[in-house]
Design a protein around this motif. Structure first.
Motif, short mmCIF file in Angstrom:
data_model
loop_
_atom_site.label_atom_id
_atom_site.label_comp_id
_atom_site.label_asym_id
_atom_site.label_seq_id
_atom_site.Cartn_x
_atom_site.Cartn_y
_atom_site.Cartn_z
N LEU A 237 -2.33 -1.77 -8.09
CA LEU A 237 -2.01 -2.52 -6.87
C LEU A 237 -2.87 -3.77 -6.90
O LEU A 237 -4.10 -3.68 -6.94
N ALA B 277 2.65 1.74 -3.38
CA ALA B 277 1.71 2.25 -4.39
C ALA B 277 1.41 3.73 -4.14
O ALA B 277 1.34 4.53 -5.08
N ASP C 147 0.84 -1.21 0.00
CA ASP C 147 0.00 0.00 0.00
C ASP C 147 0.87 1.26 0.00
O ASP C 147 0.60 2.22 -0.73
#
Ligand SMILES: Cc1cc2nc3c(=O)[nH]c(=O)nc-3n(C[C@H](O)[C@H](O)[C@H](O)COP(=O)(O)O)c2cc1C
Length: 147
Positions: free
Chosen positions: A36, A23, A20
């Protein structure tokens, strides 16, 4: 527009947190498309300029899903040559998986790998998440400059 894939496997969410953040960092650079995902078909790899793979270490190895993807790409003759590659992952005590991923990217697929891989011991702390954001941003910027 350049495209980055952040592909990860995560059983208890630790590598997912890293993915996360990577990204997020990659998107912060602006003009890149960031996907992602936790699963892609080998054929889809072709459309990305950079592939960053998140692989936690289980039993001193990379996850079966990650291995299968590389197997499929090799069997189907999918060329990843020259694409940017990176690896990251959470681990407990030995942390082989991201190193194995980078080795395959470099030696089998002739990708341009970003070293060293990012390794978080269990849950990534804020410092590690900053490093993840930075990795994503650096990869994005390198693609923007190369375009
Ligand atoms: C069954 C099992 C085997 C594991 N084997 C290893 C190992 O060989 N080396 C290591 O560094 N960590 C090992 N770990 C620790 C995991 O890498 C660690 O829990 C990591 O945070 C999992 O990441 P994830 O939440 O993204 O799945 C193992 C964990 C489990 C449950």
């Amino acid at each position: 527009m350049s495209k980055i894939l952040v592909l990860y496997y995560s059983r208890t969410g630790n590598t997912e947190k890293m993915a996360d953040a990577i990204a997020e960092g990659a998107r912060s650079a602006g003009n890149v498309e960031v996907e992602l995902n936790y699963h892609v078909e080998a054929e889809e790899l072709d459309k990305f300029d950079a592939v960053l793979v998140g692989a936690p270490t289980y039993h001193h190895d990379m996850p079966m899903d990650t291995k299968t993807l590389f197997e499929e790409a090799a069997v189907k003759g999918i060329s990843l040559k020259g694409k940017v590659g990176g690896a990251f992952g959470s681990y407990g005590w030995s942390g082989e998986a991201p190193k194995l991923v980078l080795e395959i990217m470099k030696n089998k697929f002739e990708m341009q790998v970003t070293e060293p891989p990012l390794l978080a011991n269990y849950v990534p702390d804020q410092n590690m998440l900053d490093k993840c954001r930075d990795l994503g941003k650096r990869v994005s910027e390198s693609l923007i400059h190369a375009a």
